[in-house]
Design a protein around this motif. Structure first.
Motif, short mmCIF file in Angstrom:
data_model
loop_
_atom_site.label_atom_id
_atom_site.label_comp_id
_atom_site.label_asym_id
_atom_site.label_seq_id
_atom_site.Cartn_x
_atom_site.Cartn_y
_atom_site.Cartn_z
N UNK A 5 13.76 0.77 10.71
CA UNK A 5 12.07 1.54 11.68
C UNK A 5 12.22 3.42 11.15
N UNK A 6 13.21 3.62 11.25
CA UNK A 6 13.55 5.04 11.43
C UNK A 6 13.69 5.46 10.30
N UNK A 7 14.11 4.66 9.66
CA UNK A 7 14.29 5.44 7.64
C UNK A 7 12.48 5.67 7.31
N UNK A 8 11.80 4.60 7.85
CA UNK A 8 10.49 4.81 7.35
C UNK A 8 9.84 5.72 8.22
N UNK A 9 10.06 5.37 9.23
CA UNK A 9 9.29 6.95 10.46
C UNK A 9 9.25 7.87 10.22
N UNK A 10 10.57 8.67 9.62
CA UNK A 10 11.30 9.41 10.17
C UNK A 10 11.36 10.60 7.87
N UNK A 11 11.29 9.33 7.50
CA UNK A 11 11.72 9.62 6.09
C UNK A 11 12.89 10.30 6.13
N UNK A 12 12.71 11.08 4.56
CA UNK A 12 14.22 11.58 3.96
C UNK A 12 13.41 13.00 3.90
N UNK A 68 14.12 16.17 1.57
CA UNK A 68 14.87 16.46 0.13
C UNK A 68 14.35 15.72 -0.80
N UNK A 69 13.49 14.82 -0.22
CA UNK A 69 14.02 13.31 -1.44
C UNK A 69 11.89 13.19 -1.29
N UNK A 70 11.86 11.77 -1.98
CA UNK A 70 10.25 11.78 -2.26
C UNK A 70 9.45 10.61 -1.49
N UNK A 71 10.45 10.01 -0.31
CA UNK A 71 10.24 9.71 0.53
C UNK A 71 9.92 10.08 2.19
N UNK A 72 8.40 9.75 2.13
CA UNK A 72 7.82 11.31 3.06
C UNK A 72 8.10 10.06 4.72
N UNK A 73 7.84 10.98 5.71
CA UNK A 73 7.42 10.05 6.73
C UNK A 73 6.38 9.73 7.43
N UNK A 74 6.51 8.68 7.77
CA UNK A 74 4.93 7.76 8.20
C UNK A 74 4.43 8.10 9.61
N UNK A 75 5.57 9.14 10.02
CA UNK A 75 4.87 8.88 11.60
C UNK A 75 3.75 9.11 11.57
N UNK A 76 3.15 9.75 10.99
CA UNK A 76 1.61 10.04 11.10
C UNK A 76 1.24 9.30 10.53
N UNK A 77 1.29 8.24 9.52
CA UNK A 77 0.33 7.60 9.08
C UNK A 77 0.54 6.25 8.59
N UNK A 121 0.59 -0.99 -0.09
CA UNK A 121 0.03 -0.39 0.05
C UNK A 121 0.89 1.63 0.11
N UNK A 122 1.58 1.13 1.20
CA UNK A 122 2.83 2.21 0.81
C UNK A 122 3.85 2.42 0.32
N UNK A 123 4.99 1.63 -0.45
CA UNK A 123 5.92 1.58 -0.24
C UNK A 123 6.53 1.04 -1.81
N UNK A 124 5.51 -0.01 -2.51
CA UNK A 124 6.01 -0.55 -3.60
C UNK A 124 5.28 0.76 -5.21
N UNK A 125 5.03 1.00 -5.21
CA UNK A 125 4.86 2.16 -6.24
C UNK A 125 6.28 2.82 -6.54
N UNK A 126 6.74 3.16 -5.05
CA UNK A 126 8.33 3.55 -5.13
C UNK A 126 9.73 2.58 -5.54
N UNK A 127 9.83 1.56 -4.38
CA UNK A 127 10.25 0.58 -4.08
C UNK A 127 10.50 -0.72 -5.01
N UNK A 128 9.33 -0.76 -5.82
CA UNK A 128 9.29 -1.59 -6.56
C UNK A 128 9.15 -3.10 -5.85
N UNK A 168 2.23 -1.00 12.69
CA UNK A 168 2.65 -1.24 11.54
C UNK A 168 3.93 -1.00 11.22
N UNK A 169 4.59 -0.37 11.67
CA UNK A 169 5.93 0.28 11.31
C UNK A 169 6.92 -1.39 11.44
N UNK A 170 6.62 -1.98 12.44
CA UNK A 170 7.46 -3.28 12.91
C UNK A 170 6.63 -4.08 12.28
N UNK A 171 5.93 -4.04 12.11
CA UNK A 171 5.29 -5.31 11.10
C UNK A 171 5.82 -5.20 9.52
#
Length: 217
Positions: free
Chosen positions: A79-86, A88-97, A43-50, A102-105
């Motif tokens: 966990x941190x990479x996904x939660x806080x995003x990047x 300056x990139x198209x990788x958003x923060x998922x902290x509130x999403x 749902x959240x990652x496939x479109x970018x990371x494949x 979900x993050x641990x799974x």
């Protein structure tokens, strides 16, 4: 008599724990987490990371399903990479999403991609000269990672992102530079590895120091 009863109780307790550990309960829980994480990923990652996580998505996501990367990061890093995003990139923060569960799974699902644990050793001393590292960076890294680590879409990741620099330590930067990531444009750079670049450990330490200095820019 009391000592005998206590000893018996301890043995019974150990036996119960052993039986539970071998009953498949823990395995079942892990399988559920992987399945749940796969749904989060789709749902959240496939479109970018494949679909396979190798960066083959329609949008500009990096390859995260490779053994070099997975062998250099912990579950907490993922966990941190996904939660806080990047930034300056198209990788958003998922902290509130995404919820914490979900993050641990998702991390459990991503970790399932790791089929081997590579022994990637960093230099005993990663202390480097950022000014010399900047010159090395211009020669060997700029063409993909851009001026001042700004990154280039589908070529090199953004190295100047505050979140990248906050949640990636010097050892990980050194290892990423030295060994690269298989099946990506990022080939190995360390002398003795099968890469076009043959840099010394000190060269890589200097580049690491330069990348770390981007934190202040």
């Amino acid at each position: 008599m009391k000592k005998i009863l206590i000893g018996t109780y301890i043995l019974i307790t150990i036996g119960i724990v052993f039986c539970i550990a071998n009953s498949g309960i823990f395995s079942s829980e892990n399988s559920k987490a992987i399945a749940a994480g796969e749904k989060v990923y789709a749902k959240n990652c496939l479109a970018c990371h494949g679909e396979t996580g190798k960066g083959e998505g329609a949008k500009d996501g990096t390859a995260i399903n490779n053994q070099h990367f997975l062998s250099s990061v912990s579950d907490q890093d993922l966990y941190n990479y996904v939660k806080y995003g990047r930034e300056g990139t198209s990788m958003p923060s998922y902290e509130t999403r995404l919820s914490d569960k979900d993050l641990k799974n998702l991390v459990t699902f991503m970790r399932e991609w790791q089929t081997e644990e590579l022994d990637l050793k960093a230099s005993a001393s990663i202390l480097g000269d950022p000014e010399r590292g900047k010159e090395q960076y211009k020669l060997y890294c700029l063409s993909c990672h851009g001026e001042n680590g700004a990154g280039k879409i589908k070529m090199g990741t953004v190295l100047s992102s505050p979140q990248y620099l906050k949640y990636t330590n010097d050892k990980q930067i050194w290892i990423g530079t030295a060994y690269g990531r298989e099946e990506t444009r990022m080939g190995p750079s360390l002398k003795g590895q099968e890469g076009a670049r043959q840099l010394t450990e000190q060269d890589i330490s200097d580049i690491t120091a330069y990348i770390r200095s981007l934190e202040k820019k």
